[in-house]
Design an enzyme around this catalytic site. Structure first.
Site, mmCIF file in Angstrom:
data_model
loop_
_atom_site.group_PDB
_atom_site.id
_atom_site.type_symbol
_atom_site.label_atom_id
_atom_site.label_comp_id
_atom_site.label_asym_id
_atom_site.label_seq_id
_atom_site.Cartn_x
_atom_site.Cartn_y
_atom_site.Cartn_z
ATOM 1 N N GLU A 187 45.857 -0.803 -19.709
ATOM 2 C CA GLU A 187 46.115 0.152 -18.613
ATOM 3 C C GLU A 187 45.487 1.518 -18.933
ATOM 4 O O GLU A 187 44.734 2.085 -18.134
ATOM 5 C CB GLU A 187 47.623 0.318 -18.378
ATOM 6 C CG GLU A 187 48.267 -0.894 -17.713
ATOM 7 C CD GLU A 187 49.740 -0.717 -17.352
ATOM 8 O OE1 GLU A 187 50.306 -1.666 -16.812
ATOM 9 O OE2 GLU A 187 50.334 0.355 -17.597
ATOM 10 N N HIS A 321 62.422 -2.984 -15.555
ATOM 11 C CA HIS A 321 63.289 -3.726 -14.629
ATOM 12 C C HIS A 321 64.214 -4.687 -15.380
ATOM 13 O O HIS A 321 65.286 -5.017 -14.884
ATOM 14 C CB HIS A 321 62.483 -4.434 -13.533
ATOM 15 C CG HIS A 321 61.257 -5.123 -14.018
ATOM 16 N ND1 HIS A 321 60.134 -4.432 -14.422
ATOM 17 C CD2 HIS A 321 60.951 -6.429 -14.173
ATOM 18 C CE1 HIS A 321 59.196 -5.292 -14.790
ATOM 19 N NE2 HIS A 321 59.673 -6.509 -14.669
ATOM 20 N N HIS A 444 48.219 -12.805 8.492
ATOM 21 C CA HIS A 444 46.763 -12.794 8.306
ATOM 22 C C HIS A 444 46.206 -11.494 8.864
ATOM 23 O O HIS A 444 46.592 -11.102 9.955
ATOM 24 C CB HIS A 444 46.127 -13.970 9.045
ATOM 25 C CG HIS A 444 44.633 -13.922 9.017
ATOM 26 N ND1 HIS A 444 43.918 -14.255 7.885
ATOM 27 C CD2 HIS A 444 43.730 -13.559 9.959
ATOM 28 C CE1 HIS A 444 42.634 -14.099 8.138
ATOM 29 N NE2 HIS A 444 42.484 -13.675 9.390
HETATM 30 P P1 FAD Z 1 64.028 4.121 -22.723
HETATM 31 O O1 FAD Z 1 63.382 4.272 -21.413
HETATM 32 O O2 FAD Z 1 63.193 4.155 -23.932
HETATM 33 O O3 FAD Z 1 65.129 5.267 -22.798
HETATM 34 C C1 FAD Z 1 65.881 5.499 -23.946
HETATM 35 C C2 FAD Z 1 66.399 6.928 -23.921
HETATM 36 O O4 FAD Z 1 67.389 7.074 -24.914
HETATM 37 C C3 FAD Z 1 65.327 7.974 -24.228
HETATM 38 O O5 FAD Z 1 65.297 8.945 -23.217
HETATM 39 C C4 FAD Z 1 65.767 8.579 -25.566
HETATM 40 O O6 FAD Z 1 65.469 9.946 -25.671
HETATM 41 C C5 FAD Z 1 67.270 8.361 -25.494
HETATM 42 N N1 FAD Z 1 67.930 8.311 -26.800
HETATM 43 C C6 FAD Z 1 67.597 7.554 -27.879
HETATM 44 N N2 FAD Z 1 68.497 7.734 -28.883
HETATM 45 C C7 FAD Z 1 69.402 8.630 -28.431
HETATM 46 C C8 FAD Z 1 70.570 9.210 -28.987
HETATM 47 N N3 FAD Z 1 71.028 8.871 -30.204
HETATM 48 N N4 FAD Z 1 71.261 10.105 -28.239
HETATM 49 C C9 FAD Z 1 70.839 10.437 -27.001
HETATM 50 N N5 FAD Z 1 69.753 9.901 -26.403
HETATM 51 C C10 FAD Z 1 69.048 9.008 -27.115
HETATM 52 N N6 FAD Z 1 57.784 -1.062 -18.103
HETATM 53 C C11 FAD Z 1 57.681 -1.613 -16.885
HETATM 54 O O7 FAD Z 1 58.549 -2.398 -16.502
HETATM 55 N N7 FAD Z 1 56.650 -1.295 -16.036
HETATM 56 C C12 FAD Z 1 55.672 -0.442 -16.403
HETATM 57 O O8 FAD Z 1 54.760 -0.178 -15.631
HETATM 58 C C13 FAD Z 1 55.732 0.134 -17.700
HETATM 59 N N8 FAD Z 1 54.792 0.988 -18.102
HETATM 60 C C14 FAD Z 1 54.879 1.564 -19.335
HETATM 61 C C15 FAD Z 1 53.871 2.419 -19.740
HETATM 62 C C16 FAD Z 1 53.922 3.008 -20.981
HETATM 63 C C17 FAD Z 1 52.820 3.945 -21.411
HETATM 64 C C18 FAD Z 1 55.034 2.757 -21.840
HETATM 65 C C19 FAD Z 1 55.136 3.415 -23.178
HETATM 66 C C20 FAD Z 1 56.043 1.897 -21.449
HETATM 67 C C21 FAD Z 1 55.970 1.278 -20.190
HETATM 68 N N9 FAD Z 1 56.932 0.373 -19.755
HETATM 69 C C22 FAD Z 1 56.829 -0.201 -18.526
HETATM 70 C C23 FAD Z 1 58.091 0.017 -20.599
HETATM 71 C C24 FAD Z 1 59.331 0.809 -20.152
HETATM 72 O O9 FAD Z 1 59.053 2.185 -20.241
HETATM 73 C C25 FAD Z 1 60.523 0.446 -21.015
HETATM 74 O O10 FAD Z 1 60.705 -0.949 -21.017
HETATM 75 C C26 FAD Z 1 61.784 1.113 -20.493
HETATM 76 O O11 FAD Z 1 61.645 2.503 -20.463
HETATM 77 C C27 FAD Z 1 62.991 0.732 -21.351
HETATM 78 O O12 FAD Z 1 64.111 1.356 -20.853
HETATM 79 P P2 FAD Z 1 65.382 1.691 -21.759
HETATM 80 O O13 FAD Z 1 66.381 2.291 -20.835
HETATM 81 O O14 FAD Z 1 65.759 0.521 -22.557
HETATM 82 O O15 FAD Z 1 64.884 2.789 -22.829
HETATM 83 P P1 NAD Z 2 51.873 -5.332 -26.213
HETATM 84 O O1 NAD Z 2 52.768 -6.203 -26.995
HETATM 85 O O2 NAD Z 2 51.712 -5.559 -24.761
HETATM 86 O O3 NAD Z 2 50.400 -5.392 -26.823
HETATM 87 C C1 NAD Z 2 50.135 -5.145 -28.154
HETATM 88 C C2 NAD Z 2 48.854 -5.870 -28.499
HETATM 89 O O4 NAD Z 2 48.457 -5.434 -29.781
HETATM 90 C C3 NAD Z 2 49.011 -7.385 -28.539
HETATM 91 O O5 NAD Z 2 48.009 -7.982 -27.764
HETATM 92 C C4 NAD Z 2 48.887 -7.693 -30.017
HETATM 93 O O6 NAD Z 2 48.315 -8.961 -30.267
HETATM 94 C C5 NAD Z 2 47.986 -6.570 -30.478
HETATM 95 N N1 NAD Z 2 48.062 -6.278 -31.907
HETATM 96 C C6 NAD Z 2 49.159 -6.275 -32.694
HETATM 97 N N2 NAD Z 2 48.812 -5.974 -33.970
HETATM 98 C C7 NAD Z 2 47.477 -5.761 -33.964
HETATM 99 C C8 NAD Z 2 46.530 -5.434 -34.967
HETATM 100 N N3 NAD Z 2 46.888 -5.277 -36.248
HETATM 101 N N4 NAD Z 2 45.230 -5.279 -34.608
HETATM 102 C C9 NAD Z 2 44.843 -5.457 -33.329
HETATM 103 N N5 NAD Z 2 45.696 -5.796 -32.333
HETATM 104 C C10 NAD Z 2 47.000 -5.933 -32.652
HETATM 105 O O7 NAD Z 2 52.358 -3.848 -26.547
HETATM 106 P P2 NAD Z 2 51.914 -2.457 -25.923
HETATM 107 O O8 NAD Z 2 50.721 -2.634 -25.061
HETATM 108 O O9 NAD Z 2 51.879 -1.497 -27.049
HETATM 109 O O10 NAD Z 2 53.149 -2.127 -25.008
HETATM 110 C C11 NAD Z 2 54.461 -1.978 -25.585
HETATM 111 C C12 NAD Z 2 55.515 -2.442 -24.650
HETATM 112 O O11 NAD Z 2 55.590 -1.615 -23.510
HETATM 113 C C13 NAD Z 2 55.269 -3.852 -24.189
HETATM 114 O O12 NAD Z 2 56.332 -4.652 -24.593
HETATM 115 C C14 NAD Z 2 55.209 -3.792 -22.718
HETATM 116 O O13 NAD Z 2 56.024 -4.759 -22.128
HETATM 117 C C15 NAD Z 2 55.696 -2.400 -22.350
HETATM 118 N N6 NAD Z 2 54.784 -1.908 -21.302
HETATM 119 C C16 NAD Z 2 54.832 -2.516 -20.090
HETATM 120 C C17 NAD Z 2 53.951 -2.132 -19.109
HETATM 121 C C18 NAD Z 2 54.010 -2.817 -17.794
HETATM 122 O O14 NAD Z 2 54.994 -3.470 -17.516
HETATM 123 N N7 NAD Z 2 53.003 -2.687 -16.957
HETATM 124 C C19 NAD Z 2 53.028 -1.136 -19.347
HETATM 125 C C20 NAD Z 2 52.993 -0.561 -20.589
HETATM 126 C C21 NAD Z 2 53.895 -0.956 -21.566
#
Ligand code: FAD
Ligand code: NAD
Length: 466
Positions: A187, A321, A444
Site C-alpha cells: 500500500e 474490523h 448493469h
Molecule cells: P490499536 O488500534 O493499535 O489501538 C490500541 C491503543 O491502545 C493505542 O491507541 C495505544 O496508544 C493504546 N494503548 C496501548 N497501551 C496502553 C496503555 N497501557 N494505556 C493506555 N492506552 C494504551 N486494518 C484494517 O482493517 N484495514 C486497513 O486498511 C488497515 N490499514 C492499516 C494501515 C497501516 C499503516 C497500519 C499500521 C495498520 C493498518 N490496519 C488496517 C491495522 C489496524 O490499524 C489494526 O488492526 C487496528 O488498529 C487494531 O485495533 P486495536 O483496537 O486492537 O488496537
Molecule cells: P504483513 O504480515 O502483511 O506483511 C509482512 C511481510 O513481510 C510478509 O509478506 C512477510 O513474508 C515479509 N517478511 C517477514 N520477514 C521478512 C524478512 N526478513 N525479509 C523480507 N520480508 C519479510 O505485515 P505488514 O504489511 O507489516 O502489516 C502489519 C499488519 O497490519 C498486518 O497484519 C495487516 O493485517 C495490518 N494491515 C492491514 C491493512 C489492510 O487491512 N489493508 C493495511 C495495513 C496493515
C-alpha cells in the site's frame, strides 16, 4: 476513586467500539488512552491516513497518466505538493479522531488520558497529564500493536522507517526500498511509486501477499511489474545500513547469492507485534504468551476471569474490523448475551489499485484440508464497466464445494474489490451456493457483475460474457 462496571484500556477500533457497545448495554464505562487523541493505530497512523494518501496519490497518477486519454487536457505541468497532501491526510485524521471524542461524550463514556497500568485485577492506575486511579469490575485490554522489525535493523525514523514515519515524509524518496511485500509494504510502496519514487520490494517468501490466495499474488505481481516496481521475492534480508542519506540493504537470494540494494529510504514492513508494555499484566494475573499476545480463551477471556482482551493484542488477523467485532462480542458477553464471531468470514483487503479482497478459504487451504472444490473465475477485462473506467486488471474467483456447491472462498482483485467483497461475506454468512449468486440480479454495468459471472462459471461453467 471512581468505580466502573467496565474499563477499557486502549481506544483503537477494538477499544472504542467495545466502549460504545458497553455503554449502549447500560454499563458504566471508562476508556483509557495514553495518546492525546482517540482512535488508536487505525485512525491515527494506520487505516485512515494510509487510505487518505492512497486516494491522493491515485488522483495524481490519474491526472498524469490517464486524463489525456479521457479527453481532459491540463495546460502546464501537473505537480505534487507533498506538504499539502500530508496536511490533507492529517486533516482527515483529525476530523475522524474528533468524531470519536463526540461518540464518547454522546454515550457518556468517561475518557482518561494516560498510560493504564494494573495494580491488581480490579484496579488500574493512570499516569498522564493528571494521575488517577479507578476501580473496574471488568476490564477489556485493547492495547493493540506496534510495528515489528528484524533483530539487526535499527529503525532511525529518518531514513530507516516504519509505516508511522512513511505517512508523514517531508520529501518523496528517490528510491524507496520496502522490506516485506505484505499489506503495508504494497500500500505505502504504491503511494510513493505513484508520486515518482523508484520502489523496490524485497520479500522473504516466494510471492507477494503470501497469506492470500496465490492467484491474487500472481495477478498483483503482474500489475506491479507493469508499473515498474522492483520485486524481489525469495530474498532473505540480512543487513540494513545507513550511510549519510543512503540506505544499503543486503539480502541473500534463492541461490544463496548476496544481492545489494541502495536507496535513500527503507520502509520496514515485516509485520506488527502485540503491545502490552507498561500494562503490568502480571499484577492482574493476566498471562502473556510467548508471541507477546494476551492469552485468551474462546470467550476472549484472559487468565484473570474478570479481564478480557481483544484486537491486535490477541491472536488472529490484525485488522480493524476484526478488533471491532471482538469489542462488540466482549461487551455482549458481559451483558449476559451469547454473541458469535465466525473468524472464517472476516474479509481481508489490500487497498492497492487494483484492490485485492478475499473471504473464506484459499485454494491452498482447501487443498491442504483435502476438500474437493470447483473454481469459477471471471476476468474484469470482460466487463463493460471495467472498459468504461479503464480498470481492466484483475478477476473474481469463487471456490465452491464440489458436491454441495456451497461457497467456500471468494478471492478478487480489481477496481473496488474492497467494497465488492461485502457481497461475498453476506452470501457466505447465509451459506449460499454459487448457484444462489448466479441467480441474483446484479446491476448493469457494475464491477459486481464479475461476481455473478464467476458464480455462473463455478456452477455450470456457463459464464455469459466470455
Ligand atoms: P490499536 O488500534 O493499535 O489501538 C490500541 C491503543 O491502545 C493505542 O491507541 C495505544 O496508544 C493504546 N494503548 C496501548 N497501551 C496502553 C496503555 N497501557 N494505556 C493506555 N492506552 C494504551 N486494518 C484494517 O482493517 N484495514 C486497513 O486498511 C488497515 N490499514 C492499516 C494501515 C497501516 C499503516 C497500519 C499500521 C495498520 C493498518 N490496519 C488496517 C491495522 C489496524 O490499524 C489494526 O488492526 C487496528 O488498529 C487494531 O485495533 P486495536 O483496537 O486492537 O488496537
Ligand atoms: P504483513 O504480515 O502483511 O506483511 C509482512 C511481510 O513481510 C510478509 O509478506 C512477510 O513474508 C515479509 N517478511 C517477514 N520477514 C521478512 C524478512 N526478513 N525479509 C523480507 N520480508 C519479510 O505485515 P505488514 O504489511 O507489516 O502489516 C502489519 C499488519 O497490519 C498486518 O497484519 C495487516 O493485517 C495490518 N494491515 C492491514 C491493512 C489492510 O487491512 N489493508 C493495511 C495495513 C496493515
Amino acid at each position: 476513586m471512581s468505580s466502573y462496571d467496565v474499563a477499557i484500556i486502549g481506544s483503537g477500533p477494538g477499544g472504542y467500539v467495545a466502549a460504545i457497545r458497553c455503554a449502549q448495554l447500560g454499563m458504566k464505562t471508562a476508556i483509557i488512552e495514553k495518546y492525546a487523541t482517540l482512535g488508536g493505530t487505525c485512525l491515527n497512523v494506520g487505516c485512515i491516513p494510509s487510505k487518505a494518501l492512497l486516494d491522493s496519490s491515485h488522483h495524481y497518477e490519474d491526472a498524469v497518466k490517464h486524463f489525456e486519454e479521457h479527453g481532459i487536457d491540463i495546460p502546464g505541468e501537473i505537480k505534487v505538493n507533498l506538504e499539502k497532501m500530508i496536511a490533507r491526510k492529517q486533516a482527515v485524521v483529525d476530523q475522524t479522531t474528533g468524531g470519536i471524542d463526540f461518540l464518547m461524550k454522546k454515550n457518556k463514556i468517561d475518557v482518561y488520558q494516560g498510560v493504564g497500568r494494573f495494580t491488581d485485577a480490579t484496579h488500574i492506575s493512570i499516569s498522564g497529564d493528571k494521575n488517577s486511579a479507578i476501580e473496574a469490575k471488568h476490564t477489556i485490554i485493547a492495547t493493540g500493536s506496534k510495528p515489528s522489525t528484524l533483530p539487526f535493523i535499527k529503525i532511525d525514523k529518518e531514513r530507516i522507517i516504519t509505516s508511522t514515519e512513511a505517512l508523514k515524509l517531508k520529501e518523496i524518496p528517490k528510491h524507496l526500498i520496502v522490506i516485506g511485500g505484505g499489506v503495508i509494504g504494497l500500500e505505502l510502496g504504491q503511494v510513493y511509486k505513484r508520486l515518482g519514487a523508484e520502489v523496490t520490494v524485497v520479500e522473504y517468501m516466494d510471492r507477494l501477499i503470501p497469506t492470500m490466495d496465490s492467484g491474487l499474488s500472481k495477478e498483483l505481481n503482474k500489475v506491479f511489474k507493469k508499473a515498474k516496481f522492483g520485486i524481489h521475492v525469495s530474498h532473505k534480508v540480512k543487513s540494513v545500513e545507513r550511510n549519510g542519506d543512503a540506505v544499503i540493504v543486503k539480502a541473500d537470494n534463492k541461490k544463496g547469492e548476496e544481492v545489494e540494494f541502495k536507496g535513500d529510504y527503507c520502509l520496514v514492513s515485516v509485520g506488527r507485534r502485540p503491545y502490552t508494555d507498561g500494562l503490568n499484566a502480571e499484577a492482574a494475573g493476566v498471562k502473556i504468551n510467548d508471541r507477546g499476545q494476551v492469552e485468551v480463551n474462546a470467550h476472549l477471556q484472559t487468565t484473570a476471569k474478570n479481564i478480557y482482551a481483544i484486537g491486535d493484542v490477541v491472536k488472529g488477523a490484525m485488522l480493524a474490523h476484526k478488533a471491532e467485532e471482538e469489542g462488540v462480542f466482549v461487551a455482549e458477553t458481559l451483558a449476559g448475551q451469547k454473541p458469535h464471531i465466525d473468524y472464517n468470514l472476516i474479509p481481508g483487503v489490500v487497498y492497492t489499485w487494483p484492490e485485492v479482497a478475499a473471504v473464506g478459504k484459499t485454494e491452498e487451504a482447501l487443498k491442504a484440508a483435502g476438500i474437493a472444490y470447483k473454481v469459477g473465475q471471471f476476468p474484469m477485462r470482460a466487463l463493460g464497466r471495467s472498459r468504461a473506467s479503464m480498470d481492466i486488471d484483475g478477476f473474481v474467483k469463487i471456490l465452491a464445494d464440489q458436491s454441495t456447491d456451497e461457497i467456500l472462498g471468494v478471492h478478487m482483485i480489481g477496481a473496488r474489490a474492497a467494497d465488492m467483497i461485502a457481497e461475498a461475506v453476506v452470501a457466505m454468512e447465509y451459506r449460499a451456493s454459487a448457484e444462489d449468486i448466479s441467480r441474483m440480479s446484479h446491476a448493469h454495468p457494475t464491477f459486481t457483475e464479475a461476481i455473478k459471472e464467476a458464480a455462473l462459471a463455478a456452477t455450470e461453467d456457463r459464464a455469459l460474457h466470455i
